[in-house]
Design a protein around this motif. Structure first.
Motif, mmCIF file in Angstrom:
data_model
loop_
_atom_site.group_PDB
_atom_site.id
_atom_site.type_symbol
_atom_site.label_atom_id
_atom_site.label_comp_id
_atom_site.label_asym_id
_atom_site.label_seq_id
_atom_site.Cartn_x
_atom_site.Cartn_y
_atom_site.Cartn_z
ATOM 1 N N TYR A 78 0.838 -1.204 0.000
ATOM 2 C CA TYR A 78 0.000 0.000 0.000
ATOM 3 C C TYR A 78 0.877 1.260 0.000
ATOM 4 C CZ TYR A 78 0.659 -0.329 5.116
ATOM 5 O OH TYR A 78 1.183 -0.413 6.383
ATOM 6 N N SER A 79 2.057 1.180 0.626
ATOM 7 C CA SER A 79 2.983 2.314 0.581
ATOM 8 C C SER A 79 3.475 2.548 -0.837
ATOM 9 C CB SER A 79 4.178 2.065 1.507
ATOM 10 O OG SER A 79 3.766 1.912 2.841
ATOM 11 N N PHE A 80 3.757 1.434 -1.549
ATOM 12 C CA PHE A 80 4.215 1.551 -2.932
ATOM 13 C C PHE A 80 3.091 2.047 -3.831
ATOM 14 C CE2 PHE A 80 5.805 0.125 -7.043
ATOM 15 C CZ PHE A 80 7.128 0.519 -6.959
ATOM 16 N N ASN A 81 1.851 1.638 -3.533
ATOM 17 C CA ASN A 81 0.704 2.146 -4.289
ATOM 18 C C ASN A 81 0.614 3.660 -4.180
ATOM 19 O OD1 ASN A 81 -1.584 0.358 -5.597
ATOM 20 N ND2 ASN A 81 -0.666 -0.862 -3.995
ATOM 21 N N ILE A 82 0.740 4.162 -2.963
ATOM 22 C CA ILE A 82 0.637 5.601 -2.733
ATOM 23 C C ILE A 82 1.807 6.334 -3.386
ATOM 24 C CG2 ILE A 82 0.629 7.409 -0.971
ATOM 25 C CD1 ILE A 82 -0.746 5.344 0.890
ATOM 26 N N ALA A 83 3.038 5.825 -3.150
ATOM 27 C CA ALA A 83 4.217 6.460 -3.733
ATOM 28 C C ALA A 83 4.183 6.410 -5.259
ATOM 29 C CB ALA A 83 5.485 5.786 -3.208
ATOM 30 N N GLY A 84 3.800 5.234 -5.803
ATOM 31 C CA GLY A 84 3.703 5.103 -7.253
ATOM 32 C C GLY A 84 2.647 6.019 -7.844
ATOM 33 N N GLY A 85 1.504 6.139 -7.151
ATOM 34 C CA GLY A 85 0.453 7.031 -7.617
ATOM 35 C C GLY A 85 0.903 8.480 -7.640
ATOM 36 N N ILE A 86 1.634 8.893 -6.606
ATOM 37 C CA ILE A 86 2.150 10.273 -6.554
ATOM 38 C C ILE A 86 3.139 10.509 -7.681
ATOM 39 C CG2 ILE A 86 3.541 11.889 -5.191
ATOM 40 C CD1 ILE A 86 2.291 10.612 -2.677
ATOM 41 N N LEU A 87 4.029 9.536 -7.913
ATOM 42 C CA LEU A 87 5.009 9.651 -8.985
ATOM 43 C C LEU A 87 4.322 9.774 -10.343
ATOM 44 C CD1 LEU A 87 7.933 9.506 -10.047
ATOM 45 C CD2 LEU A 87 7.731 7.018 -10.007
ATOM 46 N N LEU A 88 3.323 8.922 -10.589
ATOM 47 C CA LEU A 88 2.596 8.982 -11.852
ATOM 48 C C LEU A 88 1.840 10.307 -11.997
ATOM 49 C CD1 LEU A 88 1.145 5.353 -12.108
ATOM 50 C CD2 LEU A 88 3.199 6.288 -13.168
ATOM 51 N N PHE A 89 1.335 10.828 -10.870
ATOM 52 C CA PHE A 89 0.625 12.101 -10.925
ATOM 53 C C PHE A 89 1.574 13.234 -11.318
ATOM 54 C CE2 PHE A 89 -1.282 15.964 -9.161
ATOM 55 C CZ PHE A 89 -2.570 15.867 -9.663
ATOM 56 N N LEU A 90 2.804 13.196 -10.806
ATOM 57 C CA LEU A 90 3.791 14.219 -11.165
ATOM 58 C C LEU A 90 4.113 14.158 -12.656
ATOM 59 C CD1 LEU A 90 6.247 13.971 -8.122
ATOM 60 C CD2 LEU A 90 4.564 15.768 -8.587
ATOM 61 N N VAL A 91 4.208 12.930 -13.194
ATOM 62 C CA VAL A 91 4.426 12.772 -14.627
ATOM 63 C C VAL A 91 3.241 13.358 -15.400
ATOM 64 C CG1 VAL A 91 4.715 11.110 -16.511
ATOM 65 C CG2 VAL A 91 5.881 10.741 -14.323
ATOM 66 N N ALA A 92 2.029 13.078 -14.916
ATOM 67 C CA ALA A 92 0.819 13.580 -15.576
ATOM 68 C C ALA A 92 0.789 15.104 -15.593
ATOM 69 C CB ALA A 92 -0.425 13.033 -14.870
ATOM 70 N N VAL A 93 1.182 15.732 -14.485
ATOM 71 C CA VAL A 93 1.210 17.202 -14.420
ATOM 72 C C VAL A 93 2.183 17.756 -15.450
ATOM 73 C CG1 VAL A 93 1.867 19.177 -12.989
ATOM 74 C CG2 VAL A 93 0.490 17.331 -12.010
ATOM 75 N N ASP A 94 3.361 17.135 -15.577
ATOM 76 C CA ASP A 94 4.333 17.573 -16.574
ATOM 77 C C ASP A 94 3.762 17.429 -17.983
ATOM 78 O OD1 ASP A 94 6.325 18.347 -14.824
ATOM 79 O OD2 ASP A 94 7.211 16.350 -14.714
ATOM 80 N N MET A 95 3.036 16.328 -18.228
ATOM 81 C CA MET A 95 2.432 16.126 -19.547
ATOM 82 C C MET A 95 1.367 17.181 -19.824
ATOM 83 S SD MET A 95 2.078 11.963 -19.546
ATOM 84 C CE MET A 95 1.345 11.873 -21.189
ATOM 85 N N LEU A 96 0.570 17.509 -18.822
ATOM 86 C CA LEU A 96 -0.511 18.479 -18.998
ATOM 87 C C LEU A 96 0.020 19.882 -19.295
ATOM 88 C CD1 LEU A 96 -2.946 17.334 -16.165
ATOM 89 C CD2 LEU A 96 -3.416 17.321 -18.612
ATOM 90 N N PHE A 97 1.149 20.231 -18.679
ATOM 91 C CA PHE A 97 1.712 21.562 -18.877
ATOM 92 C C PHE A 97 2.822 21.585 -19.921
ATOM 93 C CE2 PHE A 97 -0.320 21.944 -14.746
ATOM 94 C CZ PHE A 97 -0.938 23.174 -14.848
ATOM 95 N N GLY A 98 3.048 20.452 -20.579
ATOM 96 C CA GLY A 98 4.026 20.410 -21.651
ATOM 97 C C GLY A 98 5.450 20.602 -21.188
#
Length: 215
Positions: free
Chosen positions: A74-94
């Motif tokens: 569950y710790s890896f789920n949370i950490a992985g989700g945060i990491l993927l969200f940061l990637v998504a933010v970079d994609m959204l803002f180019g």
């Protein structure tokens, strides 16, 4: 919809989004401008095989590594989700994603003769986000053989698409343009952000059950 089909679609969308094959096109063009088409194709093929090996390694031993390090899933789920969200933010803002390649690494790559291992295989294809996604989905699929096959299929198809896109990178950039690639990247970023939040919620829900907050 059948649960296995839903899981397969989810796995494919996640891997396709995090690897972002279309977004690799302008990067490959920029890194291989001094090379011929034949040289570019050799580098791209080698990079895909190397990244496939890295992904397979973490698919097989990723959970074992977490257990040895004392990291709960569950710790890896949370950490992985945060990491993927940061990637998504970079994609959204180019923005260039720091989870894939830093500016220093990019400049270093331009001076390397063989760029198949770094930076194409690592970290552009098999970066931290891809590794985290692999471990998460393999654990979700275990011990269902069909769902494990779905994860493997999603990875293979995504890598195949990445291989085709990178081999056709010059043509894609010429016909779609960087604007078209950025538009698609933003759409994928929205999907990835939603999937990342779901990973975090799943981790929090598991933590709540394990800790006894939820019965």
């Amino acid at each position: 919809m059948n649960a296995t089909i839903t899981f397969t679609i989810s796995a494919f969308v996640t891997f396709f989004t995090i690897i972002d094959p279309v977004g690799l096109a302008p990067i490959v063009v920029g890194l291989t401008t001094h090379l011929s088409n034949e040289q570019r194709n050799v580098i791209v093929t080698r990079a895909v095989f190397i990244s496939a090996g890295i992904i397979a390694f973490f698919a097989l031993v990723g959970r074992l590594l977490l257990d040895r390090l004392g990291i709960q899933l569950y710790s890896f789920n949370i950490a992985g989700g945060i990491l993927l969200f940061l990637v998504a933010v970079d994609m959204l803002f180019g923005r260039p994603s720091g989870t894939r390649e830093t500016k220093t690494e990019e400049n270093e790559a331009l001076t390397r003769e063989d760029i198949s291992v770094f930076p194409i295989a690592i970290p552009l294809i098999a970066g931290p986000g891809t590794i985290a996604t692999t471990i998460l989905y393999v654990d979700l699929a275990t011990p269902e053989p069909l769902e494990l096959l779905s994860v493997a299929s999603a990875i293979i198809v995504t890598l195949l698409i990445a291989w085709i896109v990178m081999r056709s990178s010059v043509w894609i950039v010429e016909h779609i343009g960087r604007t078209g690639i950025l538009v698609l990247s933003r759409i994928l970023g929205i999907l990835l952000a939603a999937l990342a939040v779901q990973f975090v919620f799943n981790g929090l829900a598991t933590f709540a059950h394990v800790s006894g907050f939820l019965k």
